[in-house]
Write a protein that holds these residues in place. Sequence first.
Motif, PDB file in Angstrom:
ATOM      1  N   GLY B 205       0.822  -1.203   0.000  1.00  0.00           N
ATOM      2  CA  GLY B 205       0.000   0.000   0.000  1.00  0.00           C
ATOM      3  C   GLY B 205       0.854   1.250   0.000  1.00  0.00           C
ATOM      4  N   ARG B 206       0.196   2.352   0.372  1.00  0.00           N
ATOM      5  CA  ARG B 206       0.863   3.636   0.337  1.00  0.00           C
ATOM      6  C   ARG B 206       2.039   3.693   1.319  1.00  0.00           C
ATOM      7  N   GLY B 207       2.053   2.776   2.297  1.00  0.00           N
ATOM      8  CA  GLY B 207       3.171   2.708   3.235  1.00  0.00           C
ATOM      9  C   GLY B 207       4.499   2.404   2.570  1.00  0.00           C
ATOM     10  N   SER B 231      -2.999  -1.675  -3.129  1.00  0.00           N
ATOM     11  CA  SER B 231      -4.214  -0.937  -2.781  1.00  0.00           C
ATOM     12  C   SER B 231      -4.540   0.043  -3.902  1.00  0.00           C
ATOM     13  N   ARG B 232      -5.727   0.636  -3.834  1.00  0.00           N
ATOM     14  CA  ARG B 232      -6.170   1.490  -4.929  1.00  0.00           C
ATOM     15  C   ARG B 232      -5.327   2.751  -5.134  1.00  0.00           C
ATOM     16  N   PRO B 233      -4.998   3.490  -4.072  1.00  0.00           N
ATOM     17  CA  PRO B 233      -4.208   4.704  -4.334  1.00  0.00           C
ATOM     18  C   PRO B 233      -2.872   4.404  -5.008  1.00  0.00           C
ATOM     19  N   GLN B 248     -12.903  -3.331  -3.330  1.00  0.00           N
ATOM     20  CA  GLN B 248     -14.291  -3.249  -3.771  1.00  0.00           C
ATOM     21  C   GLN B 248     -14.407  -2.733  -5.209  1.00  0.00           C
ATOM     22  N   THR B 249     -13.514  -1.837  -5.606  1.00  0.00           N
ATOM     23  CA  THR B 249     -13.548  -1.338  -6.981  1.00  0.00           C
ATOM     24  C   THR B 249     -12.353  -1.856  -7.777  1.00  0.00           C
ATOM     25  N   GLY B 250     -11.764  -2.931  -7.309  1.00  0.00           N
ATOM     26  CA  GLY B 250     -10.675  -3.574  -8.048  1.00  0.00           C
ATOM     27  C   GLY B 250     -10.987  -5.054  -8.168  1.00  0.00           C
ATOM     28  N   ALA B 261       1.227  -5.321   3.322  1.00  0.00           N
ATOM     29  CA  ALA B 261       2.246  -4.492   3.975  1.00  0.00           C
ATOM     30  C   ALA B 261       1.990  -3.026   3.651  1.00  0.00           C
ATOM     31  N   GLY B 262       1.953  -2.193   4.684  1.00  0.00           N
ATOM     32  CA  GLY B 262       1.759  -0.759   4.457  1.00  0.00           C
ATOM     33  C   GLY B 262       0.388  -0.422   3.900  1.00  0.00           C
ATOM     34  N   ILE B 263      -0.597  -1.218   4.270  1.00  0.00           N
ATOM     35  CA  ILE B 263      -1.988  -0.963   3.854  1.00  0.00           C
ATOM     36  C   ILE B 263      -2.804  -0.767   5.123  1.00  0.00           C
ATOM     37  N   GLN B 268     -13.169  -0.392   1.913  1.00  0.00           N
ATOM     38  CA  GLN B 268     -13.240  -0.759   0.485  1.00  0.00           C
ATOM     39  C   GLN B 268     -12.109  -1.707   0.097  1.00  0.00           C
ATOM     40  N   HIS B 269     -10.987  -1.630   0.801  1.00  0.00           N
ATOM     41  CA  HIS B 269      -9.898  -2.571   0.537  1.00  0.00           C
ATOM     42  C   HIS B 269     -10.265  -3.953   1.098  1.00  0.00           C
ATOM     43  N   LEU B 270     -10.745  -3.949   2.357  1.00  0.00           N
ATOM     44  CA  LEU B 270     -11.111  -5.214   3.009  1.00  0.00           C
ATOM     45  C   LEU B 270     -12.165  -5.968   2.206  1.00  0.00           C
ATOM     46  N   GLY B 300       5.441  -3.160  12.909  1.00  0.00           N
ATOM     47  CA  GLY B 300       6.832  -2.814  12.658  1.00  0.00           C
ATOM     48  C   GLY B 300       6.991  -2.131  11.322  1.00  0.00           C
ATOM     49  N   ASP B 301       8.215  -1.698  11.058  1.00  0.00           N
ATOM     50  CA  ASP B 301       8.528  -1.009   9.806  1.00  0.00           C
ATOM     51  C   ASP B 301       8.673  -2.039   8.690  1.00  0.00           C
ATOM     52  N   LEU B 302       7.839  -1.928   7.683  1.00  0.00           N
ATOM     53  CA  LEU B 302       7.833  -2.939   6.619  1.00  0.00           C
ATOM     54  C   LEU B 302       9.182  -3.061   5.926  1.00  0.00           C
TER      55      LEU B 302
HETATM   56  C1  LIG Z   1     -15.638   4.768  -3.780  1.00  0.00           C
HETATM   57  C2  LIG Z   1     -14.323   4.271  -3.267  1.00  0.00           C
HETATM   58  C3  LIG Z   1     -13.858   3.024  -3.654  1.00  0.00           C
HETATM   59  C4  LIG Z   1     -12.633   2.539  -3.191  1.00  0.00           C
HETATM   60  N1  LIG Z   1     -12.193   1.301  -3.584  1.00  0.00           N
HETATM   61  C5  LIG Z   1     -11.003   0.842  -3.113  1.00  0.00           C
HETATM   62  C6  LIG Z   1     -10.505  -0.446  -3.507  1.00  0.00           C
HETATM   63  O1  LIG Z   1     -11.120  -1.153  -4.309  1.00  0.00           O
HETATM   64  N2  LIG Z   1      -9.317  -0.865  -3.004  1.00  0.00           N
HETATM   65  C7  LIG Z   1      -8.570  -0.105  -2.140  1.00  0.00           C
HETATM   66  O2  LIG Z   1      -7.496  -0.555  -1.729  1.00  0.00           O
HETATM   67  N3  LIG Z   1      -9.019   1.107  -1.752  1.00  0.00           N
HETATM   68  C8  LIG Z   1     -10.194   1.595  -2.228  1.00  0.00           C
HETATM   69  N4  LIG Z   1     -10.605   2.838  -1.860  1.00  0.00           N
HETATM   70  C9  LIG Z   1      -9.676   3.687  -1.064  1.00  0.00           C
HETATM   71  C10 LIG Z   1      -9.707   3.393   0.413  1.00  0.00           C
HETATM   72  O3  LIG Z   1     -10.745   4.143   1.028  1.00  0.00           O
HETATM   73  C11 LIG Z   1      -8.362   3.810   1.065  1.00  0.00           C
HETATM   74  O4  LIG Z   1      -8.133   5.184   0.802  1.00  0.00           O
HETATM   75  C12 LIG Z   1      -7.164   3.022   0.538  1.00  0.00           C
HETATM   76  O5  LIG Z   1      -7.429   1.628   0.589  1.00  0.00           O
HETATM   77  C13 LIG Z   1      -5.929   3.352   1.347  1.00  0.00           C
HETATM   78  O6  LIG Z   1      -4.793   2.759   0.752  1.00  0.00           O
HETATM   79  P1  LIG Z   1      -3.521   2.391   1.633  1.00  0.00           P
HETATM   80  O7  LIG Z   1      -3.935   1.540   2.757  1.00  0.00           O
HETATM   81  O8  LIG Z   1      -2.494   1.870   0.695  1.00  0.00           O
HETATM   82  O9  LIG Z   1      -3.013   3.825   2.116  1.00  0.00           O
HETATM   83  P2  LIG Z   1      -3.149   4.526   3.525  1.00  0.00           P
HETATM   84  O10 LIG Z   1      -4.531   4.530   4.029  1.00  0.00           O
HETATM   85  O11 LIG Z   1      -2.437   5.821   3.386  1.00  0.00           O
HETATM   86  O12 LIG Z   1      -2.344   3.582   4.510  1.00  0.00           O
HETATM   87  C14 LIG Z   1      -0.957   3.423   4.498  1.00  0.00           C
HETATM   88  C15 LIG Z   1      -0.610   2.540   5.682  1.00  0.00           C
HETATM   89  O13 LIG Z   1       0.789   2.258   5.658  1.00  0.00           O
HETATM   90  C16 LIG Z   1       1.267   2.277   6.995  1.00  0.00           C
HETATM   91  N5  LIG Z   1       2.711   2.557   6.928  1.00  0.00           N
HETATM   92  C17 LIG Z   1       3.321   3.723   6.584  1.00  0.00           C
HETATM   93  N6  LIG Z   1       4.656   3.565   6.613  1.00  0.00           N
HETATM   94  C18 LIG Z   1       4.901   2.292   6.976  1.00  0.00           C
HETATM   95  C19 LIG Z   1       6.085   1.551   7.195  1.00  0.00           C
HETATM   96  N7  LIG Z   1       7.299   2.063   6.984  1.00  0.00           N
HETATM   97  N8  LIG Z   1       5.965   0.271   7.589  1.00  0.00           N
HETATM   98  C20 LIG Z   1       4.746  -0.293   7.786  1.00  0.00           C
HETATM   99  N9  LIG Z   1       3.595   0.378   7.592  1.00  0.00           N
HETATM  100  C21 LIG Z   1       3.663   1.651   7.181  1.00  0.00           C
HETATM  101  C22 LIG Z   1       0.469   3.345   7.676  1.00  0.00           C
HETATM  102  O14 LIG Z   1       0.452   3.122   9.095  1.00  0.00           O
HETATM  103  C23 LIG Z   1      -0.904   3.176   7.036  1.00  0.00           C
HETATM  104  O15 LIG Z   1      -1.714   2.279   7.793  1.00  0.00           O
HETATM  105  C24 LIG Z   1     -11.846   3.327  -2.301  1.00  0.00           C
HETATM  106  C25 LIG Z   1     -12.324   4.580  -1.903  1.00  0.00           C
HETATM  107  C26 LIG Z   1     -13.539   5.053  -2.364  1.00  0.00           C
HETATM  108  C27 LIG Z   1     -14.029   6.390  -1.908  1.00  0.00           C
END
Ligand SMILES: Cc1cc2nc3c(=O)[nH]c(=O)nc-3n(C[C@H](O)[C@H](O)[C@H](O)COP(=O)(O)OP(=O)(O)OC[C@H]3O[C@@H](n4cnc5c(N)ncnc54)[C@H](O)[C@@H]3O)c2cc1C
Lengths: 247, 319
Positions: B205-207, B231-233, B248-250, B261-263, B268-270, B300-302
């Motif tokens: 993920g974005r992490g 993840s989506r972003p 959910q949208t993937g 890791a880092g999600i 919507q991801h779950l 921990g740090d991924l």
């Molecule tokens: C209509 C709609 C549909 C959507 N459909 C989807 C979908 O299908 N799939 C999807 O994935 N999302 C979807 N989303 C987006 C969803 O709401 C979240 O925004 C998205 O899943 C967040 O992605 P992420 O977990 O990668 O990023 P973030 O929420 O930014 O999370 C990043 C995580 O990484 C952790 N992290 C940071 N640095 C480290 C490190 N060094 N080591 C370990 N951990 C670290 C942080 O603690 C954080 O928990 C949708 C949103 C909307 C509005």
Amino acid sequence: MKLLVCVSKTPETTTKIQLTADGKEIDTAGVQYIMNPYDEWYALVRALELKESAGGSVTILNVGPADNDSVIRKGLAIGADDAVRIDVSEEKDSLYTARQIAEYAKSQAYDIIFFGKETISYNGSEVGAMVAEFLDLPYVGEASHLEVDGGKATITRDIEGGEEVIEVDTPVAVSAAKGMAEQRIPNMRGIMMAKRKPLEVVAAVDYPDTTRIVTYEKPEEKGSVKLIDPDNMDELVRLLHEEAKVI
Amino acid sequence: MVLVYAEATNGQFKKAAHEVITYGKKTADILGTECHALVLGDTPGAEALGKYGAGKVYRVSGASLAAFDAAVYTAAIADAAKQLGATVIILSHNSTGKNITGRLAARLEAGSVPGANTVPEMRDGYFTVRKPVFSGKAFADVQLLTDVKIISVAGNSIPVKESGAEASVETLEISLPEPRTKVVKHQVATGRVPLPEAELVVSGGRGLKGPENWGVIEDLAEALGATTACSRPVADSDWRPHHEHVGQTGVAIRPNLYIAAGISGAIQHLAGVNNSKTIVVINSDADAPFFKAADYGVVGDLFEVLPRLTEAVKKYRGQ
Ligand SMILES: Cc1cc2nc3c(=O)[nH]c(=O)nc-3n(C[C@H](O)[C@H](O)[C@H](O)COP(=O)(O)OP(=O)(O)OC[C@H]3O[C@@H](n4cnc5c(N)ncnc54)[C@H](O)[C@@H]3O)c2cc1C
Ligand SMILES: Nc1ncnc2c1ncn2[C@@H]1O[C@H](COP(=O)(O)O)[C@@H](O)[C@H]1O
């Protein structure tokens, strides 16, 4: 080009699905509804882009009750020219829905009928294919790109681990997946104009139910998470092998 | 009779075909009838489908089947089902299946359940099948009310089981329509198992902070023989290709093992991953919502944890 976009209504994506006490229905109390994301973000926007470049019209169509008009109006606010709602008092199964769309579309000579890849509620991925069969049209599901040039469409569709490019003459039915277009947010002017755009309500034709949902169930809740020391990944591997038996 | 469309991918019958036949055999046993397989085109090795429970294999050949066209394939399956008197037709809920299931249901005016994840049962006198709805947030039990019934089976819903011996292959004569679609390019990444079929998935993920850091995900996937997801972003920012986006949208997936890791674990991801058998979450934030949906968690740090996990997997695999 004369374009039709079929749109459905789904619970907002953050909705926690709750069931009624008898498990026979989804508890709709407090649920907010949106236009199905695939229909709104990809199908509708690609149709609007084609109209903007080649001229023509974009009609949106929903099979549903009067409550759905707010979702339909959003489609008009994003830019569709007009809308049709085929009036049914409650949500019906896919084949019923497809039959209604086909009945309406058969005399309209659309060049392209757009669907979303799937509804994020029923996850069927089947209404578009059904309509195509009823109308004897070619159908390309899960399309990520679509270009049209003088009666010929070139469509990229997602397949497992890759993609396929397809050429087909219009008229054609297509279901839209990610990649097809970028989401558009309606502006104030669009919202104002949407109120004056035509929304025709059409009576449904009779068609029998072929399926019936009898109960819902929620997935089992996970027990509490087992935390592993970040310095001891051998332990995680051991658990994945011996306890979870997945590696 | 239960008729299973066994799809060949890249010239071979693979897991998806074996899964649907295993499913078809179980369905036939419940109904006290036989299970047969239908093969479209000249792929060799069709006899072996008998091992997974097909009593017989029927083959339809013809130039129109050379490339995939949903209308032609639908006509072939529908006509075969009519000729053989099939009452249940089973396919995979993969990209081919999604192009055919609806067409077939409309053509035969038959009830269908797309994306079933359990074997049908007779309940209260009705043929009932379960499928995930709301992208995995719930399951619906669906009764099929027509004489002919169509089911497409979600990938990884049923363990493949060998239950029989090789089957005889018979040719069916069916007149096929001309395809109206022309496949001008067909491209699949070789090597990795496609995401919807993968049993092991490592997802970032974005992490991860940027696409240049994906090596830690790739290395673990390599060591496990897993497929990568995101993840989506991450896909929206073009760090990773769109087809890796789960949720959910993937792509909705149900692997045996999902390592995230880092999600953060947004709802919507779950929705797209919570039917996975085992979930491992690696996140530096002990309060990340994903831990509530996980079987195993590492706080921990991924960037430190993933390489250690990769080493541990290599050590285990090397033994
Ligand atoms: C209509 C709609 C549909 C959507 N459909 C989807 C979908 O299908 N799939 C999807 O994935 N999302 C979807 N989303 C987006 C969803 O709401 C979240 O925004 C998205 O899943 C967040 O992605 P992420 O977990 O990668 O990023 P973030 O929420 O930014 O999370 C990043 C995580 O990484 C952790 N992290 C940071 N640095 C480290 C490190 N060094 N080591 C370990 N951990 C670290 C942080 O603690 C954080 O928990 C949708 C949103 C909307 C509005
Ligand atoms: N009630 C409806 N009215 C109009 N279009 C619909 C309706 N239900 C489904 N669709 C269309 O069919 C697509 C696939 O739906 P489904 O087969 O339910 O996954 C959706 O993305 C819509 O484009």
